[in-house]
Enzyme design. Structure first.
Site, PDB file in Angstrom:
ATOM      1  CD  GLU A   1      15.286   2.314   6.075  1.00 13.79           C
ATOM      2  OE1 GLU A   1      16.330   2.971   5.977  1.00 13.79           O
ATOM      3  OE2 GLU A   1      14.594   1.990   5.080  1.00 13.79           O
TER       4      GLU A   1
ATOM      5  CB  VAL B   1      24.676   7.818   5.374  1.00 14.20           C
ATOM      6  CG1 VAL B   1      25.149   9.259   5.215  1.00 14.20           C
ATOM      7  CG2 VAL B   1      25.070   6.983   4.169  1.00 14.20           C
TER       8      VAL B   1
ATOM      9  NE  ARG C   1      23.519   1.026   4.847  1.00 13.65           N
ATOM     10  CZ  ARG C   1      22.394   0.980   4.155  1.00 13.65           C
ATOM     11  NH1 ARG C   1      22.016  -0.109   3.548  1.00 13.65           N
ATOM     12  NH2 ARG C   1      21.618   2.048   4.075  1.00 13.65           N
TER      13      ARG C   1
ATOM     14  CG  HIS D   1      12.335   6.896   6.465  1.00 16.09           C
ATOM     15  ND1 HIS D   1      12.607   5.971   5.483  1.00 16.09           N
ATOM     16  CD2 HIS D   1      13.283   6.706   7.411  1.00 16.09           C
ATOM     17  CE1 HIS D   1      13.676   5.255   5.827  1.00 16.09           C
ATOM     18  NE2 HIS D   1      14.103   5.692   7.001  1.00 16.09           N
TER      19      HIS D   1
ATOM     20  CE  LYS E   1      -3.837   2.321   0.928  1.00 20.65           C
ATOM     21  NZ  LYS E   1      -4.776   2.487  -0.178  1.00 20.65           N
ATOM     22  CG  PHE E   2       2.119   5.424  -2.261  1.00 23.39           C
ATOM     23  CD1 PHE E   2       3.503   5.388  -2.113  1.00 23.39           C
ATOM     24  CD2 PHE E   2       1.501   6.649  -2.459  1.00 23.39           C
ATOM     25  CE1 PHE E   2       4.253   6.563  -2.153  1.00 23.39           C
ATOM     26  CE2 PHE E   2       2.249   7.824  -2.502  1.00 23.39           C
ATOM     27  CZ  PHE E   2       3.624   7.778  -2.353  1.00 23.39           C
TER      28      PHE E   2
HETATM   29  P1  ADP Z   1      15.415   1.483  -0.148  1.00 25.71           P
HETATM   30  O1  ADP Z   1      15.847   0.171   0.410  1.00 25.71           O
HETATM   31  O2  ADP Z   1      15.648   1.587  -1.602  1.00 25.71           O
HETATM   32  O3  ADP Z   1      15.910   2.652   0.639  1.00 25.71           O
HETATM   33  P2  ADP Z   1      12.823   1.642   1.169  1.00 25.71           P
HETATM   34  O4  ADP Z   1      11.897   0.491   1.190  1.00 25.71           O
HETATM   35  O5  ADP Z   1      13.594   1.917   2.434  1.00 25.71           O
HETATM   36  O6  ADP Z   1      13.819   1.482  -0.041  1.00 25.71           O
HETATM   37  O7  ADP Z   1      12.038   2.944   0.788  1.00 25.71           O
HETATM   38  C1  ADP Z   1      12.685   4.182   0.532  1.00 25.71           C
HETATM   39  C2  ADP Z   1      11.705   5.324   0.661  1.00 25.71           C
HETATM   40  O8  ADP Z   1      10.608   5.151  -0.258  1.00 25.71           O
HETATM   41  C3  ADP Z   1      11.022   5.416   2.022  1.00 25.71           C
HETATM   42  O9  ADP Z   1      11.796   6.128   2.949  1.00 25.71           O
HETATM   43  C4  ADP Z   1       9.739   6.137   1.680  1.00 25.71           C
HETATM   44  O10 ADP Z   1       9.943   7.521   1.541  1.00 25.71           O
HETATM   45  C5  ADP Z   1       9.393   5.573   0.309  1.00 25.71           C
HETATM   46  N1  ADP Z   1       8.476   4.422   0.451  1.00 25.71           N
HETATM   47  C6  ADP Z   1       8.805   3.120   0.463  1.00 25.71           C
HETATM   48  N2  ADP Z   1       7.721   2.339   0.623  1.00 25.71           N
HETATM   49  C7  ADP Z   1       6.657   3.163   0.710  1.00 25.71           C
HETATM   50  C8  ADP Z   1       5.232   2.979   0.874  1.00 25.71           C
HETATM   51  N3  ADP Z   1       4.698   1.777   0.972  1.00 25.71           N
HETATM   52  N4  ADP Z   1       4.454   4.091   0.908  1.00 25.71           N
HETATM   53  C9  ADP Z   1       4.994   5.337   0.792  1.00 25.71           C
HETATM   54  N5  ADP Z   1       6.300   5.568   0.638  1.00 25.71           N
HETATM   55  C10 ADP Z   1       7.132   4.512   0.598  1.00 25.71           C
END
Ligand code: ADP
Length: 446
Positions: free
Chosen positions: A275, A295, A292, A208, A201-202
């Site tokens: 996260e 940053v 890991r 974050h 789901k978005f």
């Molecule tokens: P990566 O491993 O490439 O960093 P992540 O799964 O941590 O990928 O997601 C990176 C960013 O993408 C998140 O910090 C958020 O801003 C956005 N994001 C990821 N999943 C969702 C979601 N389901 N809904 C809204 N934003 C998302």
């Protein structure tokens, strides 16, 4: 404790590791590519081994050459830093079978968390709330449609092996679904070597917020509170802070407990980050785990007073985590200073730093490998410095960051300094009212 650690990385993180090792009385060896001959990590380590030409594939990602460097320097452990081989399970495995301690979790844990669909399943089993999504991998159009319709649009199609903010696609309706699904699979295969994708789901608006954890070899896992990393551009973090303006004590407690539970469920060893996405109603959902050091670890160091690198090295050597309660103090903010041109879509701006002035003052920290005359190579990422400040309150931290940015002078290349000044002056940011969509609406003019 280790006698000598080989650092399989470059840039500011290689320097950060060198400092931690030398403070612990551990000798250091580093590897470097031909493009990094004049880098500070080469100068500040006790020994340095050139492992190949500039492209990362032929140097910092070349496992046999790195293992050979560890052997000829007689190192007993390898620190992978972040990026490059830090989350490569075969590298961890090869280190172990070559008699070298990999400073990080086991190869199995890296594989488990590196497959984001498997990681979701693992956290689900451990009863950690997970972002609503498909039951594992979706392998055909019927499955992806069922998942998307069940969740309700918008949804995100994500690469199971994705990372670095890449391999994600937002889909707003049924019509877009087929094409997005196909493209997502093809892109995932090209970028990460696996076409596997899943649906989430978005969640927007959301935040974050990540929890720093650490596990030792005796099965203890502790957390160090949260970092808010919602200031992102194209899913890549630019500003991080701790504590998060969104999180109260009760939520911090619950998220911390969930993160520890999740990490314990996999018997986690070393430094890791869980996260989460947090919605406006303060519900939190597991998104992924990074296995890991990250940053943005300095913001946590500043508020907790704990040196995370030294702790990470100590637990890898078998030491027990301290039982002392972690009590965060004050507020810390980090701005990533990248050699990029914010006025031209943040395009990389490699080249020679002709003049450099680093800010200073009470509780101002700069982690950087840059110096006046340094030539930023075009082969690697564009992070050239991390500017971190610490102050009693958020407001004071923002004012301190503004002053530090004002003093920061880098000439010869474009940087994100000016951009960060504008973010620090933005009213929504100052009021702590921002989410992961913040930078999409943010207009930057010089
Ligand atoms: P990566 O491993 O490439 O960093 P992540 O799964 O941590 O990928 O997601 C990176 C960013 O993408 C998140 O910090 C958020 O801003 C956005 N994001 C990821 N999943 C969702 C979601 N389901 N809904 C809204 N934003 C998302």
């Amino acid at each position: 404790m280790f006698k000598k650690i080989l650092i399989a990385n470059r840039g500011e993180i290689a320097l950060r590791i060198i400092r931690a090792c030398h403070e612990l009385g551990i000798k250091t060896a580093v590897v470097y590519s031909e493009a990094d001959r004049d880098s500070l990590h080469v100068r500040f380590a006790d020994e340095a081994v050139c492992i190949g030409p500039p492209p990362a594939k032929e140097s910092y990602l070349n496992i046999p050459r790195i293992i050979a460097a560890a052997e000829i320097t007689n190192a007993d452990a390898i620190h992978p830093g972040y990026g490059f081989l830090a989350e490569n399970p075969s590298f961890a495995e090869i280190c172990a079978s070559s008699g070298l301690t990999f400073i990080g979790p086991t190869s199995e844990m890296i594989s488990l968390m590196g497959d984001k669909a498997l990681a979701r399943e693992t956290m689900n089993k451990a009863e950690v709330p997970v972002v609503p999504g498909s039951d594992g991998i979706v392998s055909d159009l019927k499955m992806v449609r069922e998942a998307a319709q069940g969740l309700g649009y918008p949804v995100m199609i994500k690469a199971a092996a994705g990372g670095g903010g890449r391999g994600m696609r937002i889909v707003f309706n049924d019509e877009e679904l087929e094409k997005s699904f196909q493209t997502a699979g093809t892109e995932a295969e090209a970028a990460f070597g696996s076409p596997k994708v899943y649906v989430e789901k978005f969640l927007e608006p959301s935040h974050h917020v990540e929890i720093q954890v650490m596990g030792d070899r005796l099965g203890n896992v502790i957390h160090f509170g949260e970092r808010d990393c919602s200031i992102q551009r194209r899913h890549q973090k630019l500003v991080e802070e701790s504590p998060s303006p969104l999180i109260d004590d009760d939520l911090r407690e619950r998220m911390g407990a969930a993160a520890v539970k999740g990490a314990k469920a996999v018997n986690y060893l070393g430094a890791g980050t869980i996260e989460f996405l947090v919605d406006n109603e303060k519900n939190f959902y597991f998104m992924e785990m990074n296995t890991r050091i990250q940053v943005e670890h300095p913001v946590t160091e500043e508020v907790t007073g704990v040196d995370l690198l030294k702790t990470q090295i100590s637990v890898a050597a078998g030491e027990r985590l301290s039982k002392r309660k972690i009590k965060p103090h004050g507020h810390a903010i980090e701005c990533r200073i990248n050699a990029e041109d914010p006025l031209h879509d943040f395009r990389p701006s490699p080249g020679k730093i002709t003049s450099l002035h680093i800010p200073g003052g009470f509780r101002v920290r700069v982690d950087t490998h840059a110096y006046a005359g340094y030539e930023i190579p075009s082969h690697y990422d564009s992070l050239i410095a991390k500017l971190i400040v610490h102050a009693p309150t958020r407001n004071e931290a923002i004012n301190k960051m503004r002053q530090a940015l004002e003093e920061f002078v880098i000439e010869g290349v474009h940087t994100t300094i000016q951009f960060h000044k504008k973010v620090m002056m933005d009213e929504s940011f100052r009021n702590g009212k921002y989410d992961i969509g913040f930078l999409e609406k943010f207009v930057f003019t010089d």
